[in-house]
Design a protein around this motif. Structure first.
Motif, PDB file in Angstrom:
ATOM      1  N   ALA A 185       0.826  -1.206   0.000  1.00  0.00           N
ATOM      2  CA  ALA A 185       0.000   0.000   0.000  1.00  0.00           C
ATOM      3  C   ALA A 185       0.861   1.257   0.000  1.00  0.00           C
ATOM      4  CB  ALA A 185      -0.925  -0.006   1.215  1.00  0.00           C
ATOM      5  N   LEU A 186       1.906   1.260   0.820  1.00  0.00           N
ATOM      6  CA  LEU A 186       2.794   2.421   0.864  1.00  0.00           C
ATOM      7  C   LEU A 186       3.567   2.558  -0.435  1.00  0.00           C
ATOM      8  CD1 LEU A 186       3.739   4.725   2.638  1.00  0.00           C
ATOM      9  CD2 LEU A 186       5.559   3.252   3.496  1.00  0.00           C
ATOM     10  N   GLY A 187       3.998   1.419  -0.998  1.00  0.00           N
ATOM     11  CA  GLY A 187       4.704   1.470  -2.271  1.00  0.00           C
ATOM     12  C   GLY A 187       3.845   2.025  -3.387  1.00  0.00           C
ATOM     13  N   ALA A 188       2.561   1.629  -3.407  1.00  0.00           N
ATOM     14  CA  ALA A 188       1.645   2.148  -4.422  1.00  0.00           C
ATOM     15  C   ALA A 188       1.441   3.648  -4.256  1.00  0.00           C
ATOM     16  CB  ALA A 188       0.307   1.418  -4.336  1.00  0.00           C
ATOM     17  N   LEU A 189       1.362   4.103  -3.002  1.00  0.00           N
ATOM     18  CA  LEU A 189       1.197   5.535  -2.751  1.00  0.00           C
ATOM     19  C   LEU A 189       2.393   6.319  -3.284  1.00  0.00           C
ATOM     20  CD1 LEU A 189      -0.319   7.879  -1.371  1.00  0.00           C
ATOM     21  CD2 LEU A 189       0.915   7.319   0.732  1.00  0.00           C
ATOM     22  N   VAL A 190       3.589   5.804  -3.053  1.00  0.00           N
ATOM     23  CA  VAL A 190       4.791   6.471  -3.550  1.00  0.00           C
ATOM     24  C   VAL A 190       4.805   6.482  -5.071  1.00  0.00           C
ATOM     25  CG1 VAL A 190       7.302   6.294  -3.700  1.00  0.00           C
ATOM     26  CG2 VAL A 190       6.163   5.969  -1.506  1.00  0.00           C
ATOM     27  N   TYR A 191       4.496   5.337  -5.682  1.00  0.00           N
ATOM     28  CA  TYR A 191       4.556   5.234  -7.143  1.00  0.00           C
ATOM     29  C   TYR A 191       3.613   6.228  -7.807  1.00  0.00           C
ATOM     30  CZ  TYR A 191       4.353   3.302 -11.851  1.00  0.00           C
ATOM     31  OH  TYR A 191       4.385   3.155 -13.208  1.00  0.00           O
ATOM     32  N   PHE A 192       2.387   6.280  -7.333  1.00  0.00           N
ATOM     33  CA  PHE A 192       1.412   7.151  -7.980  1.00  0.00           C
ATOM     34  C   PHE A 192       1.595   8.623  -7.610  1.00  0.00           C
ATOM     35  CE2 PHE A 192      -0.875   3.040  -8.256  1.00  0.00           C
ATOM     36  CZ  PHE A 192      -1.046   3.020  -9.642  1.00  0.00           C
ATOM     37  N   SER A 193       2.509   8.894  -6.686  1.00  0.00           N
ATOM     38  CA  SER A 193       2.809  10.296  -6.376  1.00  0.00           C
ATOM     39  C   SER A 193       3.948  10.839  -7.228  1.00  0.00           C
ATOM     40  CB  SER A 193       3.155  10.446  -4.884  1.00  0.00           C
ATOM     41  OG  SER A 193       4.403   9.847  -4.597  1.00  0.00           O
ATOM     42  N   ILE A 194       4.683   9.952  -7.912  1.00  0.00           N
ATOM     43  CA  ILE A 194       5.789  10.446  -8.743  1.00  0.00           C
ATOM     44  C   ILE A 194       5.503  10.318 -10.230  1.00  0.00           C
ATOM     45  CG2 ILE A 194       7.478   9.951  -6.952  1.00  0.00           C
ATOM     46  CD1 ILE A 194       8.313   7.494  -8.459  1.00  0.00           C
ATOM     47  N   PHE A 195       4.500   9.564 -10.610  1.00  0.00           N
ATOM     48  CA  PHE A 195       4.085   9.470 -12.007  1.00  0.00           C
ATOM     49  C   PHE A 195       2.618   9.889 -12.099  1.00  0.00           C
ATOM     50  CE2 PHE A 195       7.486   6.257 -11.762  1.00  0.00           C
ATOM     51  CZ  PHE A 195       8.287   6.656 -12.803  1.00  0.00           C
ATOM     52  N   PRO A 196       2.261  10.896 -12.913  1.00  0.00           N
ATOM     53  CA  PRO A 196       3.147  11.635 -13.811  1.00  0.00           C
ATOM     54  C   PRO A 196       3.605  12.978 -13.258  1.00  0.00           C
ATOM     55  CG  PRO A 196       0.893  12.036 -14.411  1.00  0.00           C
ATOM     56  CD  PRO A 196       0.851  11.140 -13.203  1.00  0.00           C
ATOM     57  N   TRP A 197       3.264  13.310 -11.999  1.00  0.00           N
ATOM     58  CA  TRP A 197       3.614  14.623 -11.452  1.00  0.00           C
ATOM     59  C   TRP A 197       4.565  14.451 -10.284  1.00  0.00           C
ATOM     60  CZ3 TRP A 197      -1.868  13.607 -11.895  1.00  0.00           C
ATOM     61  CH2 TRP A 197      -2.420  14.109 -13.084  1.00  0.00           C
ATOM     62  N   PRO A 198       5.870  14.500 -10.532  1.00  0.00           N
ATOM     63  CA  PRO A 198       6.838  14.265  -9.451  1.00  0.00           C
ATOM     64  C   PRO A 198       6.777  15.308  -8.347  1.00  0.00           C
ATOM     65  CG  PRO A 198       7.935  15.073 -11.446  1.00  0.00           C
ATOM     66  CD  PRO A 198       6.518  14.738 -11.827  1.00  0.00           C
ATOM     67  N   GLN A 199       6.208  16.489  -8.669  1.00  0.00           N
ATOM     68  CA  GLN A 199       6.096  17.519  -7.632  1.00  0.00           C
ATOM     69  C   GLN A 199       5.266  17.037  -6.437  1.00  0.00           C
ATOM     70  OE1 GLN A 199       5.229  17.834 -10.789  1.00  0.00           O
ATOM     71  NE2 GLN A 199       6.341  19.550 -11.740  1.00  0.00           N
ATOM     72  N   LEU A 200       4.341  16.113  -6.697  1.00  0.00           N
ATOM     73  CA  LEU A 200       3.489  15.616  -5.617  1.00  0.00           C
ATOM     74  C   LEU A 200       4.292  14.870  -4.553  1.00  0.00           C
ATOM     75  CD1 LEU A 200       0.348  14.278  -7.541  1.00  0.00           C
ATOM     76  CD2 LEU A 200       0.580  16.402  -6.251  1.00  0.00           C
ATOM     77  N   PHE A 201       5.474  14.391  -4.940  1.00  0.00           N
ATOM     78  CA  PHE A 201       6.261  13.634  -3.969  1.00  0.00           C
ATOM     79  C   PHE A 201       6.727  14.512  -2.817  1.00  0.00           C
ATOM     80  CE2 PHE A 201       9.992  11.021  -2.629  1.00  0.00           C
ATOM     81  CZ  PHE A 201       9.270   9.899  -2.288  1.00  0.00           C
ATOM     82  N   THR A 202       6.781  15.827  -3.030  1.00  0.00           N
ATOM     83  CA  THR A 202       7.130  16.720  -1.920  1.00  0.00           C
ATOM     84  C   THR A 202       6.088  16.625  -0.812  1.00  0.00           C
ATOM     85  OG1 THR A 202       5.991  18.597  -2.974  1.00  0.00           O
ATOM     86  CG2 THR A 202       8.335  18.340  -3.428  1.00  0.00           C
ATOM     87  N   ILE A 203       4.837  16.341  -1.181  1.00  0.00           N
ATOM     88  CA  ILE A 203       3.780  16.173  -0.170  1.00  0.00           C
ATOM     89  C   ILE A 203       4.035  14.903   0.640  1.00  0.00           C
ATOM     90  CG2 ILE A 203       1.309  15.858   0.203  1.00  0.00           C
ATOM     91  CD1 ILE A 203       0.812  17.438  -2.351  1.00  0.00           C
ATOM     92  N   ILE A 204       4.443  13.829  -0.037  1.00  0.00           N
ATOM     93  CA  ILE A 204       4.709  12.562   0.647  1.00  0.00           C
ATOM     94  C   ILE A 204       5.852  12.721   1.644  1.00  0.00           C
ATOM     95  CG2 ILE A 204       5.384  10.163   0.360  1.00  0.00           C
ATOM     96  CD1 ILE A 204       2.601  10.786  -0.672  1.00  0.00           C
ATOM     97  N   THR A 205       6.963  13.316   1.213  1.00  0.00           N
ATOM     98  CA  THR A 205       8.096  13.467   2.125  1.00  0.00           C
ATOM     99  C   THR A 205       7.787  14.474   3.235  1.00  0.00           C
ATOM    100  OG1 THR A 205       9.109  15.107   0.636  1.00  0.00           O
ATOM    101  CG2 THR A 205       9.804  12.817   0.400  1.00  0.00           C
ATOM    102  N   SER A 206       6.971  15.475   2.931  1.00  0.00           N
ATOM    103  CA  SER A 206       6.576  16.425   3.981  1.00  0.00           C
ATOM    104  C   SER A 206       5.735  15.739   5.049  1.00  0.00           C
ATOM    105  CB  SER A 206       5.799  17.595   3.365  1.00  0.00           C
ATOM    106  OG  SER A 206       6.618  18.359   2.504  1.00  0.00           O
ATOM    107  N   LEU A 207       4.816  14.876   4.629  1.00  0.00           N
ATOM    108  CA  LEU A 207       4.038  14.097   5.598  1.00  0.00           C
ATOM    109  C   LEU A 207       4.964  13.171   6.391  1.00  0.00           C
ATOM    110  CD1 LEU A 207       0.876  13.144   3.493  1.00  0.00           C
ATOM    111  CD2 LEU A 207       1.010  14.769   5.401  1.00  0.00           C
ATOM    112  N   GLY A 208       5.973  12.624   5.702  1.00  0.00           N
ATOM    113  CA  GLY A 208       6.939  11.787   6.396  1.00  0.00           C
ATOM    114  C   GLY A 208       7.680  12.553   7.474  1.00  0.00           C
ATOM    115  N   VAL A 209       8.022  13.815   7.188  1.00  0.00           N
ATOM    116  CA  VAL A 209       8.679  14.656   8.190  1.00  0.00           C
ATOM    117  C   VAL A 209       7.786  14.828   9.410  1.00  0.00           C
ATOM    118  CG1 VAL A 209       9.453  17.010   8.697  1.00  0.00           C
ATOM    119  CG2 VAL A 209      10.167  15.894   6.581  1.00  0.00           C
TER     120      VAL A 209
END
Length: 317
Positions: free
Chosen positions: A65-89
């Motif tokens: 589930a976490l892997g799918a969340l990461v994958y779909f946050s970087i394709f096709p808009w990699p900017q969304l991954f900043t939200i994932i890492t911010s939540l991780g912080v």
């Protein structure tokens, strides 16, 4: 991004987890254990049952589930991954604040949270220069925040704040440096994650099936050299395949990357083991069913992130 294979401390669910002295009845029957909601059971080549130390189906589901969340946050808009890492912080900071609080140390939560999130965006949009600048500003803010507490305990609190600043948001922001690469950033991040979890998977199965010789008994008693060998093989193979197939690079770069990652991932596990032992906690939290806290799951990824960025920047600029 996560696998069922990790646990960094000797007392938690490490890849080389050994059988309990008194296993529950039915431990030799995987179907019975699974049906009863107990831990999934593997067997060594000789038929001896080996306990994995966790509810394996739940751990796999959580990791997927976490892997799918990461994958779909970087394709096709990699900017969304900043939200994932911010939540991780934010989640990791909550776990660390609780752990340090148990030892009487106080974190500057507000500056760390604001600065930590800004570091993720700064690394992606401004690169290493912005990351360095925001990190320095956040460090100053944390030290200034602690001034109001007086002299007693200042050094301990200041040290804890600077440790958390570097260990969590700074190292996490190196993932953003990977994904911000103008040509193939998304695939560099995928390579980083796949190679790192390959260390966990290789070490997990080699450790529980073949593990005999202790690697660091004082720090993490359940880690073995056989498990480390499995991690080396897993990382080298995954690195060669990922670099050639995803980054169009030579296979030897992937092997070098894999060897660097396995060392970084192992060091990350051991650091987390000592960290938790010193703070007197077994798991940092309960964020992920079957895995523990978020910090329990990303310890090797935190240390491996900057290593992957350095290797790929030098060998595949």
């Amino acid at each position: 991004m996560s696998t069922p294979s990790k646990g960094s401390g000797g007392d938690d669910h490490s890849p080389e987890h050994r059988p309990d002295d008194n296993p529950p009845s039915g431990a030799g029957d995987p179907a019975a254990d699974t049906a009863a909601g107990q831990r999934f059971v593997l067997h060594k080549p000789g038929g001896e049952p080996v306990k994995t130390g966790r509810n394996l189906p739940v751990a796999i589901a959580s990791g997927c589930a976490l892997g799918a969340l990461v994958y779909f946050s970087i394709f096709p808009w990699p900017q969304l991954f900043t939200i994932i890492t911010s939540l991780g912080v934010l989640i990791g900071l909550r776990e660390l604040n609780r752990a340090f609080g148990g030892k009487g140390m106080t974190l500057a939560v507000a500056p760390l949270a604001v600065g930590g999130v800004a570091m993720q965006a700064g690394a992606y949009f401004g690169g290493a220069d912005w990351l360095a600048g925001i990190t320095a500003a956040t460090a100053i803010a944390c030290l200034a925040w602690r001034l109001r507490g007086g002299a007693e305990g200042f050094v301990a609190d200041a040290s804890a704040n600077l440790f958390v600043l570097v260990y969590l948001p700074f190292l996490l922001a190196t993932w953003m440096l990977l994904i911000a690469h103008p040509e193939d950033g998304q695939y560099r991040l995928v390579v980083f994650i796949v190679v790192t979890i390959s260390s966990d998977i290789g070490g997990y199965f080699a450790g529980i099936l073949l593990g005999r010789h202790k690697m660091a008994p004082v720090i993490s008693p359940n880690k073995t050299w056989e498990g480390f060998g499995g991690s080396v093989v897993g990382c080298a193979v995954a690195g060669a395949l990922c670099v050639t197939l995803l980054l169009d690079g030579p296979w030897w770069v992937g092997v070098v990357l894999g060897l660097a990652v396995v060392l970084a991932a192992t060091v990350g596990d051991l650091i987390e083991s000592l960290f938790k032992r010193d703070l007197g906690v077994k798991d940092m939290g309960r964020f992920m069913p079957g895995h523990g806290g978020l910090m329990d799951r990303i310890d090797s990824l935190l240390i491996a992130g900057p290593v992957v960025w350095i290797v790929l920047s030098l060998l595949l600029p």
